[in-house]
Design a protein around this motif. Structure first.
Motif, mmCIF file in Angstrom:
data_model
loop_
_atom_site.group_PDB
_atom_site.id
_atom_site.type_symbol
_atom_site.label_atom_id
_atom_site.label_comp_id
_atom_site.label_asym_id
_atom_site.label_seq_id
_atom_site.Cartn_x
_atom_site.Cartn_y
_atom_site.Cartn_z
ATOM 1 N N ARG A 140 -12.321 0.972 -9.152
ATOM 2 C CA ARG A 140 -10.989 1.385 -9.607
ATOM 3 C C ARG A 140 -10.499 2.609 -8.827
ATOM 4 N NH1 ARG A 140 -9.722 5.095 -13.435
ATOM 5 N NH2 ARG A 140 -7.612 5.008 -14.192
ATOM 6 N N GLN A 141 -11.356 3.608 -8.679
ATOM 7 C CA GLN A 141 -10.953 4.823 -7.964
ATOM 8 C C GLN A 141 -10.688 4.541 -6.495
ATOM 9 O OE1 GLN A 141 -12.997 8.552 -8.993
ATOM 10 N NE2 GLN A 141 -13.965 7.408 -10.670
ATOM 11 N N LEU A 142 -11.518 3.717 -5.878
ATOM 12 C CA LEU A 142 -11.284 3.374 -4.472
ATOM 13 C C LEU A 142 -9.975 2.604 -4.306
ATOM 14 C CD1 LEU A 142 -14.886 2.345 -3.345
ATOM 15 C CD2 LEU A 142 -13.599 4.382 -2.636
ATOM 16 N N ARG A 143 -9.752 1.635 -5.178
ATOM 17 C CA ARG A 143 -8.517 0.845 -5.114
ATOM 18 C C ARG A 143 -7.286 1.742 -5.199
ATOM 19 N NH1 ARG A 143 -5.282 -0.421 -9.150
ATOM 20 N NH2 ARG A 143 -6.823 -0.239 -10.811
ATOM 21 N N LYS A 144 -7.303 2.654 -6.143
ATOM 22 C CA LYS A 144 -6.141 3.523 -6.362
ATOM 23 C C LYS A 144 -6.007 4.596 -5.293
ATOM 24 C CE LYS A 144 -5.255 3.422 -11.252
ATOM 25 N NZ LYS A 144 -5.178 4.282 -12.428
ATOM 26 N N GLN A 145 -7.112 5.294 -5.011
ATOM 27 C CA GLN A 145 -7.027 6.460 -4.136
ATOM 28 C C GLN A 145 -6.997 6.106 -2.659
ATOM 29 O OE1 GLN A 145 -9.736 9.649 -5.221
ATOM 30 N NE2 GLN A 145 -9.634 9.027 -7.362
ATOM 31 N N VAL A 146 -7.744 5.092 -2.260
ATOM 32 C CA VAL A 146 -7.790 4.741 -0.832
ATOM 33 C C VAL A 146 -6.631 3.830 -0.454
ATOM 34 C CG1 VAL A 146 -9.134 3.562 0.951
ATOM 35 C CG2 VAL A 146 -10.283 5.065 -0.673
ATOM 36 N N LEU A 147 -6.410 2.791 -1.262
ATOM 37 C CA LEU A 147 -5.381 1.819 -0.903
ATOM 38 C C LEU A 147 -4.055 2.022 -1.617
ATOM 39 C CD1 LEU A 147 -7.548 -1.432 -0.803
ATOM 40 C CD2 LEU A 147 -6.889 0.065 1.090
ATOM 41 N N MET A 161 0.832 -1.184 0.000
ATOM 42 C CA MET A 161 0.000 0.000 0.000
ATOM 43 C C MET A 161 0.878 1.250 0.000
ATOM 44 S SD MET A 161 -3.286 -0.525 2.431
ATOM 45 C CE MET A 161 -2.875 -1.840 3.547
ATOM 46 N N LYS A 162 0.433 2.236 -0.726
ATOM 47 C CA LYS A 162 1.176 3.483 -0.824
ATOM 48 C C LYS A 162 0.304 4.636 -0.356
ATOM 49 C CE LYS A 162 3.008 1.260 -4.826
ATOM 50 N NZ LYS A 162 2.057 0.193 -5.003
ATOM 51 N N ASN A 163 0.803 5.426 0.570
ATOM 52 C CA ASN A 163 0.113 6.626 1.042
ATOM 53 C C ASN A 163 -1.357 6.404 1.392
ATOM 54 O OD1 ASN A 163 2.481 8.076 0.591
ATOM 55 N ND2 ASN A 163 1.940 8.405 -1.536
ATOM 56 N N PRO A 164 -1.659 5.576 2.392
ATOM 57 C CA PRO A 164 -3.063 5.394 2.749
ATOM 58 C C PRO A 164 -3.678 6.707 3.235
ATOM 59 C CG PRO A 164 -1.628 4.195 4.270
ATOM 60 C CD PRO A 164 -0.754 4.823 3.231
ATOM 61 N N MET A 222 -3.131 0.712 -4.344
ATOM 62 C CA MET A 222 -2.698 -0.596 -4.844
ATOM 63 C C MET A 222 -2.870 -0.688 -6.348
ATOM 64 S SD MET A 222 -4.310 -3.353 -2.199
ATOM 65 C CE MET A 222 -3.325 -3.910 -0.851
ATOM 66 N N ASN A 223 -2.005 -1.492 -6.965
ATOM 67 C CA ASN A 223 -2.215 -1.800 -8.373
ATOM 68 C C ASN A 223 -3.187 -2.979 -8.474
ATOM 69 O OD1 ASN A 223 -0.750 -4.305 -8.219
ATOM 70 N ND2 ASN A 223 1.163 -3.199 -8.526
ATOM 71 N N GLN A 224 -3.578 -3.322 -9.682
ATOM 72 C CA GLN A 224 -4.562 -4.389 -9.854
ATOM 73 C C GLN A 224 -4.077 -5.729 -9.319
ATOM 74 O OE1 GLN A 224 -5.697 -4.377 -14.019
ATOM 75 N NE2 GLN A 224 -7.562 -3.255 -13.527
ATOM 76 N N THR A 225 -2.829 -6.042 -9.533
ATOM 77 C CA THR A 225 -2.297 -7.327 -9.076
ATOM 78 C C THR A 225 -2.372 -7.437 -7.547
ATOM 79 O OG1 THR A 225 -0.840 -7.438 -10.999
ATOM 80 C CG2 THR A 225 -0.282 -8.852 -9.127
ATOM 81 N N GLU A 226 -1.975 -6.382 -6.861
ATOM 82 C CA GLU A 226 -2.003 -6.381 -5.396
ATOM 83 C C GLU A 226 -3.438 -6.513 -4.878
ATOM 84 O OE1 GLU A 226 1.811 -3.436 -4.513
ATOM 85 O OE2 GLU A 226 -0.134 -2.564 -5.033
ATOM 86 N N TYR A 227 -4.348 -5.724 -5.466
ATOM 87 C CA TYR A 227 -5.726 -5.746 -4.982
ATOM 88 C C TYR A 227 -6.405 -7.065 -5.309
ATOM 89 C CZ TYR A 227 -10.322 -4.244 -3.577
ATOM 90 O OH TYR A 227 -11.524 -4.148 -2.920
ATOM 91 N N ALA A 228 -6.147 -7.598 -6.493
ATOM 92 C CA ALA A 228 -6.729 -8.885 -6.867
ATOM 93 C C ALA A 228 -6.316 -9.963 -5.877
ATOM 94 C CB ALA A 228 -6.317 -9.263 -8.287
ATOM 95 N N SER A 229 -5.065 -9.939 -5.481
ATOM 96 C CA SER A 229 -4.572 -10.902 -4.493
ATOM 97 C C SER A 229 -5.265 -10.701 -3.149
ATOM 98 C CB SER A 229 -3.059 -10.754 -4.346
ATOM 99 O OG SER A 229 -2.560 -11.634 -3.377
ATOM 100 N N LEU A 230 -5.444 -9.447 -2.748
ATOM 101 C CA LEU A 230 -6.108 -9.139 -1.478
ATOM 102 C C LEU A 230 -7.526 -9.704 -1.418
ATOM 103 C CD1 LEU A 230 -6.156 -7.445 1.244
ATOM 104 C CD2 LEU A 230 -7.221 -5.647 -0.133
ATOM 105 N N VAL A 231 -8.274 -9.555 -2.507
ATOM 106 C CA VAL A 231 -9.681 -9.986 -2.489
ATOM 107 C C VAL A 231 -9.881 -11.395 -3.031
ATOM 108 C CG1 VAL A 231 -10.587 -7.645 -2.530
ATOM 109 C CG2 VAL A 231 -10.266 -8.868 -4.693
#
Length: 100
Positions: free
Chosen positions: A33-40, A1-4, A42-51
């Motif tokens: 997409r906006q929540l994934r990028k702005q809140v977390l 995660m970058k800059n939560p 994360m890139n798609q690979t990181e978020y896909a793994s998370l969920v």
């Protein structure tokens, strides 16, 4: 995660994006997409793994492609405290619902 984001900033962004979704200004995929990028941050690979979905499935959700199950969509939105539900198709009825 970058800059939560701070909790207050997350809540404000979430409410703003949900209002846009309810007005049909953005799609559910764009919201995710906006929540994934702005809140977390994360890139798609990181978020896909998370969920627990593939990166391709996440990409399809974010671009509103394919026909994902409600359970899969629920899984994708869960980290943001959201669940899939029913809303009236009519913008007027959605507005009435949100103002009640």
């Amino acid at each position: 995660m970058k800059n939560p984001m701070s909790a207050d900033d997350r809540e404000a962004l979430l409410l703003d994006l949900l209002a846009k979704l309810f007005r049909d200004d953005i799609t559910p995929g764009s919201l995710l997409r906006q929540l994934r990028k702005q809140v977390l941050g994360m890139n798609q690979t990181e978020y896909a793994s998370l969920v627990g979905v593939s990166r391709r499935t996440l990409s399809d959700i974010e671009t509103d492609k394919g026909r994902q199950s409600l359970a899969l969509l629920d899984q994708a939105f869960r980290p943001f405290g959201l669940k899939i539900g029913l809303l009236p198709r009519s913008a007027y009825l959605r507005s009435q619902l949100m103002n009640s």
